[in-house]
Every structure is written in structure tokens, then in C-alpha cells.
Write an enzyme that holds these catalytic residues in place. Structure first.
Site, PDB file in Angstrom:
ATOM      1  N   GLY A  56       0.823  -1.210   0.000  1.00 48.27           N
ATOM      2  CA  GLY A  56       0.000   0.000   0.000  1.00 48.27           C
ATOM      3  C   GLY A  56       0.852   1.253   0.000  1.00 48.27           C
ATOM      4  CG  PHE A  57       0.206   6.115   0.515  1.00 44.74           C
ATOM      5  CD1 PHE A  57       1.311   6.712  -0.087  1.00 44.74           C
ATOM      6  CD2 PHE A  57      -0.497   6.845   1.482  1.00 44.74           C
ATOM      7  CE1 PHE A  57       1.718   7.994   0.264  1.00 44.74           C
ATOM      8  CE2 PHE A  57      -0.109   8.122   1.833  1.00 44.74           C
ATOM      9  CZ  PHE A  57       1.003   8.690   1.239  1.00 44.74           C
TER      10      PHE A  57
ATOM     11  CE  LYS B  63       0.554 -14.670  24.904  1.00 39.81           C
ATOM     12  NZ  LYS B  63      -0.083 -15.824  24.265  1.00 39.81           N
TER      13      LYS B  63
ATOM     14  CE1 TYR C  80      -9.414   2.778   8.081  1.00 40.64           C
ATOM     15  CE2 TYR C  80     -10.072   4.922   8.919  1.00 40.64           C
ATOM     16  CZ  TYR C  80      -9.089   4.069   8.460  1.00 40.64           C
ATOM     17  OH  TYR C  80      -7.784   4.504   8.372  1.00 40.64           O
TER      18      TYR C  80
ATOM     19  NE  ARG D 138      -6.220   7.404   0.757  1.00 39.62           N
ATOM     20  CZ  ARG D 138      -5.320   6.672   1.408  1.00 39.62           C
ATOM     21  NH1 ARG D 138      -5.108   6.868   2.679  1.00 39.62           N
ATOM     22  NH2 ARG D 138      -4.631   5.736   0.773  1.00 39.62           N
TER      23      ARG D 138
ATOM     24  CE  LYS E 135     -13.307 -12.102   7.956  1.00 39.41           C
ATOM     25  NZ  LYS E 135     -13.800 -13.025   6.906  1.00 39.41           N
TER      26      LYS E 135
HETATM   27  P1  NAD Z   1      -3.506   1.585   1.326  1.00 37.80           P
HETATM   28  O1  NAD Z   1      -4.872   1.131   0.944  1.00 37.80           O
HETATM   29  O2  NAD Z   1      -2.647   2.202   0.276  1.00 37.80           O
HETATM   30  O3  NAD Z   1      -2.687   0.401   1.981  1.00 37.80           O
HETATM   31  C1  NAD Z   1      -3.280  -0.590   2.776  1.00 37.80           C
HETATM   32  C2  NAD Z   1      -2.662  -1.923   2.379  1.00 37.80           C
HETATM   33  O4  NAD Z   1      -3.203  -2.961   3.223  1.00 37.80           O
HETATM   34  C3  NAD Z   1      -2.999  -2.309   0.935  1.00 37.80           C
HETATM   35  O5  NAD Z   1      -1.826  -2.681   0.260  1.00 37.80           O
HETATM   36  C4  NAD Z   1      -3.959  -3.484   1.080  1.00 37.80           C
HETATM   37  O6  NAD Z   1      -3.921  -4.398   0.000  1.00 37.80           O
HETATM   38  C5  NAD Z   1      -3.497  -4.089   2.398  1.00 37.80           C
HETATM   39  N1  NAD Z   1      -4.522  -4.889   3.063  1.00 37.80           N
HETATM   40  C6  NAD Z   1      -5.802  -4.554   3.339  1.00 37.80           C
HETATM   41  N2  NAD Z   1      -6.435  -5.577   3.943  1.00 37.80           N
HETATM   42  C7  NAD Z   1      -5.515  -6.575   4.070  1.00 37.80           C
HETATM   43  C8  NAD Z   1      -5.568  -7.874   4.626  1.00 37.80           C
HETATM   44  N3  NAD Z   1      -6.691  -8.378   5.164  1.00 37.80           N
HETATM   45  N4  NAD Z   1      -4.438  -8.638   4.595  1.00 37.80           N
HETATM   46  C9  NAD Z   1      -3.294  -8.159   4.048  1.00 37.80           C
HETATM   47  N5  NAD Z   1      -3.192  -6.936   3.505  1.00 37.80           N
HETATM   48  C10 NAD Z   1      -4.304  -6.146   3.521  1.00 37.80           C
HETATM   49  O7  NAD Z   1      -3.710   2.609   2.551  1.00 37.80           O
HETATM   50  P2  NAD Z   1      -2.617   3.474   3.342  1.00 37.80           P
HETATM   51  O8  NAD Z   1      -2.968   4.890   3.202  1.00 37.80           O
HETATM   52  O9  NAD Z   1      -1.253   3.033   3.010  1.00 37.80           O
HETATM   53  O10 NAD Z   1      -2.957   3.057   4.855  1.00 37.80           O
HETATM   54  C11 NAD Z   1      -2.162   2.120   5.560  1.00 37.80           C
HETATM   55  C12 NAD Z   1      -2.588   2.079   7.009  1.00 37.80           C
HETATM   56  O11 NAD Z   1      -2.470   3.384   7.596  1.00 37.80           O
HETATM   57  C13 NAD Z   1      -4.030   1.627   7.223  1.00 37.80           C
HETATM   58  O12 NAD Z   1      -4.095   0.840   8.377  1.00 37.80           O
HETATM   59  C14 NAD Z   1      -4.763   2.936   7.459  1.00 37.80           C
HETATM   60  O13 NAD Z   1      -5.903   2.749   8.265  1.00 37.80           O
HETATM   61  C15 NAD Z   1      -3.708   3.759   8.172  1.00 37.80           C
HETATM   62  N6  NAD Z   1      -3.935   5.202   8.029  1.00 37.80           N
HETATM   63  C16 NAD Z   1      -3.614   5.844   6.871  1.00 37.80           C
HETATM   64  C17 NAD Z   1      -3.863   7.211   6.767  1.00 37.80           C
HETATM   65  C18 NAD Z   1      -3.485   8.000   5.539  1.00 37.80           C
HETATM   66  O14 NAD Z   1      -3.697   9.217   5.503  1.00 37.80           O
HETATM   67  N7  NAD Z   1      -2.889   7.401   4.519  1.00 37.80           N
HETATM   68  C19 NAD Z   1      -4.458   7.893   7.819  1.00 37.80           C
HETATM   69  C20 NAD Z   1      -4.794   7.184   8.963  1.00 37.80           C
HETATM   70  C21 NAD Z   1      -4.512   5.840   9.072  1.00 37.80           C
HETATM   71  N1  UDP Z   2     -13.456  15.359  -0.586  1.00 37.23           N
HETATM   72  C1  UDP Z   2     -13.895  16.220  -1.564  1.00 37.23           C
HETATM   73  N2  UDP Z   2     -13.848  15.814  -2.873  1.00 37.23           N
HETATM   74  C2  UDP Z   2     -13.366  14.599  -3.252  1.00 37.23           C
HETATM   75  C3  UDP Z   2     -12.883  13.729  -2.251  1.00 37.23           C
HETATM   76  C4  UDP Z   2     -12.960  14.135  -0.918  1.00 37.23           C
HETATM   77  O1  UDP Z   2     -14.338  17.341  -1.270  1.00 37.23           O
HETATM   78  O2  UDP Z   2     -13.360  14.303  -4.469  1.00 37.23           O
HETATM   79  C5  UDP Z   2     -13.511  15.786   0.830  1.00 37.23           C
HETATM   80  C6  UDP Z   2     -14.183  14.804   1.773  1.00 37.23           C
HETATM   81  O3  UDP Z   2     -15.574  14.998   1.806  1.00 37.23           O
HETATM   82  C7  UDP Z   2     -13.516  15.169   3.097  1.00 37.23           C
HETATM   83  C8  UDP Z   2     -12.115  15.617   2.683  1.00 37.23           C
HETATM   84  O4  UDP Z   2     -12.189  15.907   1.295  1.00 37.23           O
HETATM   85  O5  UDP Z   2     -14.184  16.245   3.702  1.00 37.23           O
HETATM   86  C9  UDP Z   2     -11.039  14.561   2.908  1.00 37.23           C
HETATM   87  O6  UDP Z   2     -11.497  13.354   2.342  1.00 37.23           O
HETATM   88  P1  UDP Z   2     -10.615  12.037   2.262  1.00 37.23           P
HETATM   89  O7  UDP Z   2     -11.455  10.997   1.634  1.00 37.23           O
HETATM   90  O8  UDP Z   2      -9.318  12.367   1.626  1.00 37.23           O
HETATM   91  O9  UDP Z   2     -10.276  11.661   3.772  1.00 37.23           O
HETATM   92  P2  UDP Z   2     -11.051  11.713   5.171  1.00 37.23           P
HETATM   93  O10 UDP Z   2     -10.247  12.673   5.956  1.00 37.23           O
HETATM   94  O11 UDP Z   2     -12.467  12.213   4.990  1.00 37.23           O
HETATM   95  O12 UDP Z   2     -10.994  10.324   5.666  1.00 37.23           O
END
Ligand code: NAD
Ligand code: UDP
Length: 323
Positions: free
Chosen positions: A11-12, A106, A146, A187, A92
């Protein structure tokens, strides 16, 4: 050589964390089921002798041969449109997936850091949000799958810490952006940049007065690295306090990309938080951390990444293989 398991590695954030731990001299095991991830994010690591990839769903029992020093649990859909499409898998992975990772920690005597989120504060009534705030979450709303999975993740992580003595860390991540976000993940940043690059109008949800605070990915990774190596088991906010309305953000993207498109308004999704800004006093104190990259600089780097992608990627529907 210390060994670290990073779940969600394709992921990202997981891919950037994998890069950082490789750079710091760790052996990295990346695990992902590719539900929202993309192998192209870790293509450059696949031939690295200090990296291996395991295709696995962490909601199912996890087997790792050999020792593990650290686990970073980042597997979970993170974008609202992703978790609305797969709410049960989201619940899940936050619950069963986290439980499996804690059990593994653990068994291996590993320290585990779990990725929590500003969403644990819901639509916050306290501003800016500090770690003492318990939040304002609608458990039965669309975001509940979520938010409540992440709140459960924090609770079970603390239970493993208190009951089993597992070394745990909890990072509450606020909106983070940078290269390798998916253009079609919904996003706000990839949505706006993708629209500008395709010559479409920018879709602001609601009247655009809701706020967010955007953190550049390198700053976040630095905060997470420091938290993992710290001795602080309670949750820590990591994010950039520079707050902006989504309407202003759209204007910034219009200026950055030079698009001649305009803003159009769409309905605000249910329970969309009205304001969000991290209070990072604790991160400053216990990690000596604060963000360094301005939004102007971070957006420039991110835009350069997106505009240099092959054109067909602008039009990819979705890489959600299992939707
Ligand atoms: P993303 O969707 O790019 O990456 C998530 C990765 O997890 C993906 O590669 C996906 O395939 C993998 N994944 C999902 N379910 C899985 C499973 N059951 N088994 C194995 N792999 C699985 O999202 P991201 O932005 O990189 O977010 C990563 C983590 O950071 C997440 O836990 C997210 O909740 C948390 N997070 C991200 C942000 C943000 O702004 N990017 C903010 C708050 C929290
Ligand atoms: N948003 C928007 N236009 C879009 C996508 C998102 O105005 O095409 C808004 C969304 O309603 C939220 C904010 O941008 O208020 C951030 O959304 P995002 O999905 O990036 O993350 P969130 O912080 O809501 O989880």
C-alpha cells in the site's frame, strides 16, 4: 540483522515504510493481500536480498519462519470509498487481523506498532484533537466499519500490552499524502490531482468549509520510526497541524496544476468530519518530532509523481482485484 514484518506493505504507507526500514539496515518481510495495494509500489524492492514479499490475508492465521524483532501493522483499507466497498473485510482486518499480528508479536517476543487513525476521534467536538480526547464516533454510520475497527484495534493492542506484557505502540495517523497514493482511491488529494490531469472539474463535497490537516509521507514515516523505537505504549498523534478547508485546498491544486477547470460541488458524505487538526504536543515531547515538509513542497513532489505516470494510469478504473 533485525527483522521486521510490515503488513499492508504494497500500500501507500506500507511501501514507504518498507523503503525506510531497508535503508536503516533491516530485513523486511512485506505482507499484503493486494485488496487495495499495488505490487508496483514495491517493484523496486522485489530483487533486494533484504526484502521478501508474502501474499497473505492477515485476517487469517499468520505464519512467519524465524525470528521477528518488530511488526508494523498497516494492513487495512484506508480511503472512505475503499472501506465502504468492503466494510466487512475492513472490520475483519482491524479486529481479526490485528489479533493475529498481536498473537504473532507475543509468540516471537516482537515489538508491535499498529496504525490507528484520526478517525478514532470521529467528527470531533474538541479542536485540535489531543490524545486525551475519547472521540465522537457514530458506530452505526457508514464510516463505523473503519472507525470502530480502529478503536477495537487500539483496545486489543492495550489489552495485549497490559495482560500479556507485549511491547506495543499505537500511532494515530492524520491525513497523509505523497507519491504512490492511488489516483482512483477517492481520497481528496489524488481525486483533485487526477481530475486536474484528466481535464475534469474538481469535485468538492459539501460547501468545502470542512477542514483537514495534510502531512507529507516522509514526515509521517520519520514519526513512526521514532515512535517504534521509543518507550511510549500509549497512542501518539502523528500529523501536520497546518489546517486548511477543502475549498481552499481545491484552489491550491488548481494553482499547482495550472488547470483551467473549475470547482463543482457534490453532496457531503454521511458523517464527514467537519474539522480535523492534530495536537502534536505529545509527539514533540516524547519523540522530539514535528513535520518538516511544507504543504507547498510536499504537493509539488506529489504532483511531479502523478504527472510523470504513464498516461493510461490516469484512467485505470480500480485495481481492487477482489471487489
Ligand atoms: P492503502 O490502501 O494504500 O494500503 C493498505 C494496504 O493494506 C494495501 O496494500 C492493502 O492491500 C493491504 N490490506 C488490506 N487488507 C488486508 C488484509 N486483510 N491482509 C493483508 N493486507 C491487507 O492505505 P494506506 O494509506 O497506506 O494506509 C495504511 C494504514 O495506515 C491503514 O491501516 C490505514 O488505516 C492507516 N492510516 C492511513 C492514513 C493516511 O492518511 N494514509 C491515515 C490514517 C490511518
Ligand atoms: N473530498 C472532496 N472531494 C473529493 C474527495 C474528498 O471534497 O473528491 C472531501 C471529503 O468529503 C472530506 C475531505 O475531502 O471532507 C477529505 O477526504 P478524504 O477521503 O481524503 O479523507 P477523510 O479525511 O475524509 O478520511
Amino acid at each position: 540483522m533485525k527483522r521486521v514484518l510490515i503488513t499492508g506493505a504494497a500500500g501507500f504507507l506500507g511501501s514507504h515504510l518498507s523503503d525506510r526500514f531497508i535503508k536503516e539496515g533491516y530485513y523486511v518481510i512485506g505482507m499484503d493481500n493486494l485488496v487495495t495495494g499495488d505490487l508496483r509500489n514495491i517493484e523496486h524492492l522485489r530483487s533486494n536480498p533484504h526484502f521478501e514479499f508474502i501474499h497473505h490475508d492477515v485476517s487469517k492465521h499468520i505464519v512467519i519462519d524465524g525470528d521477528l524483532d518488530y511488526i508494523l501493522n498497516f494492513a487495512s483499507p484506508a480511503s472512505p470509498i475503499d472501506y465502504l466497498k468492503i466494510p466487512i473485510q475492513t472490520l475483519k482486518v482491524g479486529s481479526l487481523g490485528t489479533h493475529n499480528c498481536l498473537g504473532l508479536a507475543k509468540a516471537k517476543g516482537a515489538r508491535i506498532l499498529v496504525a490507528s487513525t484520526s478517525e478514532v476521534y470521529g467528527d470531533p467536538l474538541v479542536h485540535p484533537q489531543n490524545e486525551e480526547y475519547w472521540g465522537h464516533v457514530n458506530p452505526v454510520g457508514l464510516r463505523g466499519c473503519y472507525d470502530e475497527a480502529k478503536r477495537f484495534q487500539e483496545a486489543i493492542t492495550m489489552a495485549y500490552h497490559r495482560h500479556h506484557g507485549v511491547e506495543t505502540r499505537i500511532v494515530r495517523i492524520f491525513n497523509t499524502y505523497g507519491p504512490r497514493m492511488r489516483l482512483n482511491d477517492g481520497r481528496v488529494l489524488p481525486a483533485f490531482i487526477g481530475q486536474a490531469l484528466r481535464g475534469e472539474d474538481l469535485t468538492v463535497f459539501g460547501d468545502g468549509s470542512q477542514t483537514r490537516s495534510f502531512c507529507y509521507v516522509d514526515d509521517l514515516v520519520e514519526g513512526i520510526y521514532r515512535l517504534l523505537l521509543s518507550d511510549h505504549p500509549m497512542p501518539v498523534n502523528v500529523g501536520n497541524p497546518a489546517e486548511i478547508t477543502i475549498g481552499q485546498f481545491a484552489e491550491e491544486i488548481i494553482k499547482l496544476t495550472g488547470t483551467s477547470q473549475k470547482v463543482i460541488y457534490k453532496p457531503l458524505p454521511q458523517d464527514d468530519p467537519k474539522q480535523r487538526q492534530p495536537d502534536i504536543t505529545l509527539a514533540r515531547k516524547v519523540l522530539g518530532w514535528e513535520p518538516k515538509v511544507s504543504r507547498e513542497e510536499g504537493l509539488r513532489i506529489t504532483y511531479d509523481y502523478f504527472r510523470n505516470l504513464p498516461e493510461e494510469r490516469l484512467y485505470e478504473e480500480s485495481n481492487h482485484r477482489q471487489f
